[in-house]
Every structure is written in C-alpha cells, then in structure tokens.
Write a protein that holds these residues in place. Sequence first.
Motif, mmCIF file in Angstrom:
data_model
loop_
_atom_site.group_PDB
_atom_site.id
_atom_site.type_symbol
_atom_site.label_atom_id
_atom_site.label_comp_id
_atom_site.label_asym_id
_atom_site.label_seq_id
_atom_site.Cartn_x
_atom_site.Cartn_y
_atom_site.Cartn_z
ATOM 1 N N SER A 72 24.245 48.785 44.642
ATOM 2 C CA SER A 72 25.900 48.076 44.595
ATOM 3 C C SER A 72 26.462 47.942 43.494
ATOM 4 C CB SER A 72 25.737 46.797 45.273
ATOM 5 O OG SER A 72 25.815 47.649 46.319
ATOM 6 N N LEU A 73 25.458 47.527 42.085
ATOM 7 C CA LEU A 73 26.043 46.854 40.759
ATOM 8 C C LEU A 73 26.305 48.190 40.064
ATOM 9 C CD1 LEU A 73 23.035 44.691 39.815
ATOM 10 C CD2 LEU A 73 25.271 43.925 40.101
ATOM 11 N N LEU A 74 25.632 49.152 40.268
ATOM 12 C CA LEU A 74 26.019 50.492 39.810
ATOM 13 C C LEU A 74 27.611 51.027 40.006
ATOM 14 C CD1 LEU A 74 25.219 53.367 38.015
ATOM 15 C CD2 LEU A 74 24.432 54.231 39.862
ATOM 16 N N LEU A 75 28.101 50.645 41.850
ATOM 17 C CA LEU A 75 29.419 51.211 42.109
ATOM 18 C C LEU A 75 30.103 50.222 40.690
ATOM 19 C CD1 LEU A 75 31.365 53.099 43.877
ATOM 20 C CD2 LEU A 75 30.336 51.398 45.396
ATOM 21 N N LEU A 76 30.018 48.931 40.921
ATOM 22 C CA LEU A 76 31.422 48.109 40.534
ATOM 23 C C LEU A 76 31.156 48.278 38.568
ATOM 24 C CD1 LEU A 76 32.501 45.516 40.859
ATOM 25 C CD2 LEU A 76 30.637 44.294 39.942
ATOM 26 N N THR A 77 30.224 48.430 38.166
ATOM 27 C CA THR A 77 30.295 49.063 37.163
ATOM 28 C C THR A 77 31.254 50.799 36.689
ATOM 29 O OG1 THR A 77 27.782 48.685 36.907
ATOM 30 C CG2 THR A 77 28.689 50.301 34.969
ATOM 31 N N PHE A 78 30.780 51.446 37.339
ATOM 32 C CA PHE A 78 31.859 52.285 37.485
ATOM 33 C C PHE A 78 33.357 52.194 37.788
ATOM 34 C CE2 PHE A 78 27.855 54.617 37.514
ATOM 35 C CZ PHE A 78 27.921 54.938 36.092
ATOM 36 N N SER A 79 33.279 51.557 38.727
ATOM 37 C CA SER A 79 34.635 51.416 39.680
ATOM 38 C C SER A 79 35.447 50.474 38.991
ATOM 39 C CB SER A 79 34.569 50.576 41.139
ATOM 40 O OG SER A 79 33.878 49.731 41.358
ATOM 41 N N SER A 80 34.858 49.303 37.993
ATOM 42 C CA SER A 80 35.474 48.418 37.785
ATOM 43 C C SER A 80 36.498 48.919 36.195
ATOM 44 C CB SER A 80 34.978 47.442 37.138
ATOM 45 O OG SER A 80 33.492 47.853 36.036
ATOM 46 N N CYS A 81 36.349 50.543 35.724
ATOM 47 C CA CYS A 81 37.108 50.955 34.514
ATOM 48 C C CYS A 81 38.628 51.166 34.772
ATOM 49 C CB CYS A 81 36.297 52.315 34.713
ATOM 50 S SG CYS A 81 34.168 51.717 33.985
ATOM 51 N N THR A 82 38.979 51.139 36.015
ATOM 52 C CA THR A 82 39.816 51.505 36.303
ATOM 53 C C THR A 82 41.045 50.476 36.281
ATOM 54 O OG1 THR A 82 39.645 53.310 37.727
ATOM 55 C CG2 THR A 82 41.927 52.274 38.612
ATOM 56 N N VAL A 83 41.808 50.293 35.469
ATOM 57 C CA VAL A 83 42.796 48.823 35.153
ATOM 58 C C VAL A 83 44.095 49.321 35.685
ATOM 59 C CG1 VAL A 83 44.627 47.888 33.036
ATOM 60 C CG2 VAL A 83 41.912 48.443 33.201
ATOM 61 N N PHE A 84 44.406 48.627 36.641
ATOM 62 C CA PHE A 84 45.822 48.582 37.276
ATOM 63 C C PHE A 84 47.216 47.566 36.269
ATOM 64 C CE2 PHE A 84 49.515 46.016 39.412
ATOM 65 C CZ PHE A 84 50.104 46.986 40.738
ATOM 66 N N LYS A 85 48.140 48.691 36.286
ATOM 67 C CA LYS A 85 49.419 48.582 34.816
ATOM 68 C C LYS A 85 50.499 48.537 35.955
ATOM 69 C CE LYS A 85 46.658 50.929 31.042
ATOM 70 N NZ LYS A 85 46.840 52.062 30.211
ATOM 71 N N GLY A 86 50.654 47.501 36.262
ATOM 72 C CA GLY A 86 52.228 47.555 36.638
ATOM 73 C C GLY A 86 52.795 46.716 35.819
ATOM 74 N N GLU A 87 53.898 46.653 36.633
ATOM 75 C CA GLU A 87 55.103 46.403 35.978
ATOM 76 C C GLU A 87 56.114 44.387 36.310
ATOM 77 O OE1 GLU A 87 59.489 47.952 35.483
ATOM 78 O OE2 GLU A 87 58.207 49.314 37.181
ATOM 79 N N LYS A 88 56.036 43.687 35.240
ATOM 80 C CA LYS A 88 56.001 42.194 36.085
ATOM 81 C C LYS A 88 57.972 42.385 36.566
ATOM 82 C CE LYS A 88 53.412 39.831 32.621
ATOM 83 N NZ LYS A 88 53.694 39.349 30.485
ATOM 84 N N MET A 89 58.393 42.013 37.549
ATOM 85 C CA MET A 89 58.261 41.856 38.616
ATOM 86 C C MET A 89 59.362 40.697 39.204
ATOM 87 S SD MET A 89 59.709 45.995 40.223
ATOM 88 C CE MET A 89 60.951 45.642 40.359
ATOM 89 N N THR A 90 60.132 40.282 39.855
ATOM 90 C CA THR A 90 60.227 39.400 40.598
ATOM 91 C C THR A 90 60.639 39.641 42.242
ATOM 92 O OG1 THR A 90 61.759 37.937 39.457
ATOM 93 C CG2 THR A 90 61.735 37.428 41.077
ATOM 94 N N LYS A 91 59.581 38.923 43.089
ATOM 95 C CA LYS A 91 59.809 39.139 44.066
ATOM 96 C C LYS A 91 60.690 38.400 45.164
ATOM 97 C CE LYS A 91 56.851 38.135 47.777
ATOM 98 N NZ LYS A 91 55.739 38.322 48.792
ATOM 99 N N THR A 92 62.099 38.181 45.234
ATOM 100 C CA THR A 92 62.751 37.487 46.242
ATOM 101 C C THR A 92 62.692 37.437 47.602
ATOM 102 O OG1 THR A 92 63.944 37.391 44.184
ATOM 103 C CG2 THR A 92 65.358 36.547 46.255
ATOM 104 N N GLU A 93 62.293 36.266 48.288
ATOM 105 C CA GLU A 93 62.559 36.587 49.993
ATOM 106 C C GLU A 93 63.701 35.582 50.095
ATOM 107 O OE1 GLU A 93 57.890 36.806 50.841
ATOM 108 O OE2 GLU A 93 58.855 35.060 51.144
#
Length: 143
Positions: free
Chosen positions: A23-44
């Motif tokens: 579990s720790l090994l998997l967490l170490t390898f999977s945490s390398c991906t970074v989400f680089k989204g753009e800032k937006m506004t959600k209007t409802e």
Amino acid sequence: MTAMKTVIFNISGSSRLTPLFFSLLLLTFSSCTVFKGEKMTKTELYFGLSKPDGSIVSASAWQSFADTVIAKTFTEGSTIIDGQGQWLGHNGKLVSEPSKILIILSKLTPQRSQQIEIIREKYKKYYQQEAVMRVDEQLKVGF
C-alpha cells in the motif's frame, strides 16, 4: 537506449506487513502525478418551474428558453439537470416545485457575469418568477 532496472523485494516474516508495504509502495508511485487544471468559475442557476398562477413552465417552453437563450449565450456548452426545490414558506408550510439547474464553467469576466444576469432577468420576466438563484464557485478544472 534506455537502461531498464529490475527491483526485487524480498519480504519475509510477518504476513501482516505485506499489505501495508505494498500500500505504501503504491501510494509512493501514484502520488507522482500532479493535476494541473486551470482556474475557472462554476456558475449554477436554479430555475423554478412553478408559475404564480399555479401552472408549470411546460417542457416545450423550457426547451425553447434553453435553445434560444441559454445555448446561444453559452456556445461553448453548459449542463442542464432536473431538480426538485423545496423550502418552508412564510406560512410554515413546505413548498416544493420542480426545477432546472444550469451549470456553466467559464473564466468569469465582467462580460460573462452580465450575460448570466441577462439570462436570469429574462427567465424571471418570461415566466413571472420572483428569483433565479445564482451560485458562483471557484474551481480547478481539467478537460
């Protein structure tokens, strides 16, 4: 040519530690991906479908509004979902009505905000509504 390395793990001893280790090994390898989204506004926008005379905005009237006002304003797209609003009226009785929820993701500029306000005002005028609720939320979005 890229060199390839083979890693061999020799885990002996307690079998209770094996799941924890992996579990720790998997967490170490999977945490390398970074989400680089753009800032937006959600209007409802929340559109009630009940009219003051007791009638309901028909499905065809709503679709006409969505096609002629909403779609032509938000050409990059939007989402409309069915909802059921409810609140406690001034008389203490529960009020419930069907509704439509419009969701828009955008860079919220003053011009975009004004377009949203125009849609709210048109709906209130066309269908004798007291209010169309608006909620803006800042998000990080990726497509």
